[in-house]
Write a protein that holds these residues in place. Sequence first.
Motif, PDB file in Angstrom:
ATOM      1  N   ARG A  75       0.828  -1.212   0.000  1.00  0.00           N
ATOM      2  CA  ARG A  75       0.000   0.000   0.000  1.00  0.00           C
ATOM      3  C   ARG A  75       0.859   1.256   0.000  1.00  0.00           C
ATOM      4  NH1 ARG A  75      -4.774  -1.653   4.260  1.00  0.00           N
ATOM      5  NH2 ARG A  75      -6.064  -2.757   2.749  1.00  0.00           N
ATOM      6  N   HIS A  76       1.943   1.236   0.758  1.00  0.00           N
ATOM      7  CA  HIS A  76       2.848   2.385   0.797  1.00  0.00           C
ATOM      8  C   HIS A  76       3.460   2.623  -0.577  1.00  0.00           C
ATOM      9  CE1 HIS A  76       6.809   4.286   1.395  1.00  0.00           C
ATOM     10  NE2 HIS A  76       6.116   5.064   2.207  1.00  0.00           N
ATOM     11  N   ASP A  77       3.963   1.559  -1.212  1.00  0.00           N
ATOM     12  CA  ASP A  77       4.561   1.697  -2.537  1.00  0.00           C
ATOM     13  C   ASP A  77       3.531   2.198  -3.558  1.00  0.00           C
ATOM     14  OD1 ASP A  77       6.873   0.777  -1.409  1.00  0.00           O
ATOM     15  OD2 ASP A  77       6.832  -1.185  -2.411  1.00  0.00           O
ATOM     16  N   HIS A  78       2.315   1.684  -3.476  1.00  0.00           N
ATOM     17  CA  HIS A  78       1.256   2.120  -4.386  1.00  0.00           C
ATOM     18  C   HIS A  78       0.963   3.602  -4.198  1.00  0.00           C
ATOM     19  CE1 HIS A  78      -3.004   2.757  -5.534  1.00  0.00           C
ATOM     20  NE2 HIS A  78      -2.653   2.017  -6.565  1.00  0.00           N
ATOM     21  N   THR A  79       0.906   4.038  -2.954  1.00  0.00           N
ATOM     22  CA  THR A  79       0.651   5.451  -2.678  1.00  0.00           C
ATOM     23  C   THR A  79       1.775   6.320  -3.216  1.00  0.00           C
ATOM     24  OG1 THR A  79      -0.590   4.858  -0.695  1.00  0.00           O
ATOM     25  CG2 THR A  79       0.188   7.125  -0.844  1.00  0.00           C
ATOM     26  N   GLU A  80       3.029   5.889  -3.018  1.00  0.00           N
ATOM     27  CA  GLU A  80       4.173   6.648  -3.529  1.00  0.00           C
ATOM     28  C   GLU A  80       4.103   6.774  -5.058  1.00  0.00           C
ATOM     29  OE1 GLU A  80       6.954   8.083  -2.006  1.00  0.00           O
ATOM     30  OE2 GLU A  80       5.847   7.843  -0.140  1.00  0.00           O
ATOM     31  N   LEU A  81       3.780   5.683  -5.731  1.00  0.00           N
ATOM     32  CA  LEU A  81       3.700   5.713  -7.192  1.00  0.00           C
ATOM     33  C   LEU A  81       2.547   6.576  -7.679  1.00  0.00           C
ATOM     34  CD1 LEU A  81       4.531   2.006  -8.032  1.00  0.00           C
ATOM     35  CD2 LEU A  81       5.928   4.015  -8.516  1.00  0.00           C
ATOM     36  N   LEU A  82       1.426   6.527  -6.988  1.00  0.00           N
ATOM     37  CA  LEU A  82       0.280   7.345  -7.374  1.00  0.00           C
ATOM     38  C   LEU A  82       0.597   8.829  -7.216  1.00  0.00           C
ATOM     39  CD1 LEU A  82      -2.640   7.300  -8.337  1.00  0.00           C
ATOM     40  CD2 LEU A  82      -3.347   7.206  -5.950  1.00  0.00           C
ATOM     41  N   VAL A  83       1.234   9.193  -6.135  1.00  0.00           N
ATOM     42  CA  VAL A  83       1.615  10.594  -5.913  1.00  0.00           C
ATOM     43  C   VAL A  83       2.604  11.046  -6.978  1.00  0.00           C
ATOM     44  CG1 VAL A  83       2.863  12.124  -4.345  1.00  0.00           C
ATOM     45  CG2 VAL A  83       1.102  10.606  -3.456  1.00  0.00           C
ATOM     46  N   ASP A 104      12.460   9.288 -10.404  1.00  0.00           N
ATOM     47  CA  ASP A 104      13.147   9.232  -9.109  1.00  0.00           C
ATOM     48  C   ASP A 104      12.433   8.305  -8.133  1.00  0.00           C
ATOM     49  OD1 ASP A 104      15.079  10.943 -10.043  1.00  0.00           O
ATOM     50  OD2 ASP A 104      14.195  12.735  -9.141  1.00  0.00           O
ATOM     51  N   THR A 105      11.097   8.332  -8.140  1.00  0.00           N
ATOM     52  CA  THR A 105      10.334   7.450  -7.245  1.00  0.00           C
ATOM     53  C   THR A 105      10.532   5.989  -7.627  1.00  0.00           C
ATOM     54  OG1 THR A 105       8.703   9.181  -6.899  1.00  0.00           O
ATOM     55  CG2 THR A 105       8.040   6.936  -6.332  1.00  0.00           C
ATOM     56  N   LEU A 106      10.484   5.688  -8.927  1.00  0.00           N
ATOM     57  CA  LEU A 106      10.729   4.312  -9.377  1.00  0.00           C
ATOM     58  C   LEU A 106      12.140   3.861  -9.008  1.00  0.00           C
ATOM     59  CD1 LEU A 106       9.006   4.350 -12.874  1.00  0.00           C
ATOM     60  CD2 LEU A 106       8.317   3.011 -10.878  1.00  0.00           C
ATOM     61  N   ASP A 107      13.101   4.760  -9.129  1.00  0.00           N
ATOM     62  CA  ASP A 107      14.473   4.432  -8.757  1.00  0.00           C
ATOM     63  C   ASP A 107      14.574   4.173  -7.256  1.00  0.00           C
ATOM     64  OD1 ASP A 107      17.167   3.987  -9.170  1.00  0.00           O
ATOM     65  OD2 ASP A 107      17.710   6.103  -9.016  1.00  0.00           O
ATOM     66  N   GLN A 108      13.879   4.970  -6.468  1.00  0.00           N
ATOM     67  CA  GLN A 108      13.880   4.814  -5.011  1.00  0.00           C
ATOM     68  C   GLN A 108      13.265   3.473  -4.596  1.00  0.00           C
ATOM     69  OE1 GLN A 108      11.432   7.671  -2.908  1.00  0.00           O
ATOM     70  NE2 GLN A 108      13.220   8.283  -1.702  1.00  0.00           N
ATOM     71  N   LEU A 109      12.237   3.034  -5.318  1.00  0.00           N
ATOM     72  CA  LEU A 109      11.584   1.764  -5.030  1.00  0.00           C
ATOM     73  C   LEU A 109      12.285   0.587  -5.698  1.00  0.00           C
ATOM     74  CD1 LEU A 109       7.850   2.850  -5.399  1.00  0.00           C
ATOM     75  CD2 LEU A 109       9.119   2.457  -3.281  1.00  0.00           C
ATOM     76  N   ASP A 110      13.396   0.861  -6.362  1.00  0.00           N
ATOM     77  CA  ASP A 110      14.175  -0.145  -7.094  1.00  0.00           C
ATOM     78  C   ASP A 110      13.297  -0.851  -8.128  1.00  0.00           C
ATOM     79  OD1 ASP A 110      16.586  -1.344  -7.703  1.00  0.00           O
ATOM     80  OD2 ASP A 110      16.232  -3.048  -6.380  1.00  0.00           O
ATOM     81  N   ALA A 111      12.457  -0.063  -8.793  1.00  0.00           N
ATOM     82  CA  ALA A 111      11.567  -0.603  -9.810  1.00  0.00           C
ATOM     83  C   ALA A 111      11.829   0.015 -11.174  1.00  0.00           C
ATOM     84  CB  ALA A 111      10.116  -0.361  -9.406  1.00  0.00           C
TER      85      ALA A 111
END
Length: 99
Positions: free
Chosen positions: A33-41, A63-70
């Motif tokens: 849920r946290h990762d989903h929220t970060e990606l949505l934002v 940058d967010t995808l890089d932070q999530l290693d995705a």
Amino acid sequence: MSTRTKPAATTRPSIGSLTRANGQLRRQLAALRHDHTELLVAARAAVVAFYDGEALPLAVLIDTLDQLDALPDYTPQLTDDGLAAVVADAGALTGRRVA
């Protein structure tokens, strides 16, 4: 002559093992849920940046995808001018993206 084997006795899970499994699943769900929220934002910020005419509207999302290693691996495609600039600097290309 055939020999028949008894079916293995089914063991019921204990309350402790169920509690541990439930806790682990709850933690995994919270992380998703946290990762989903970060990606949505980040996606919303990219759309707003695009609407505002910013130069790099996808920067927040990247940058967010890089932070999530995705962030997918990719090989930068340099134009002749870009390659000449890199060769002139004699610096090695490092990192995941060239901006």
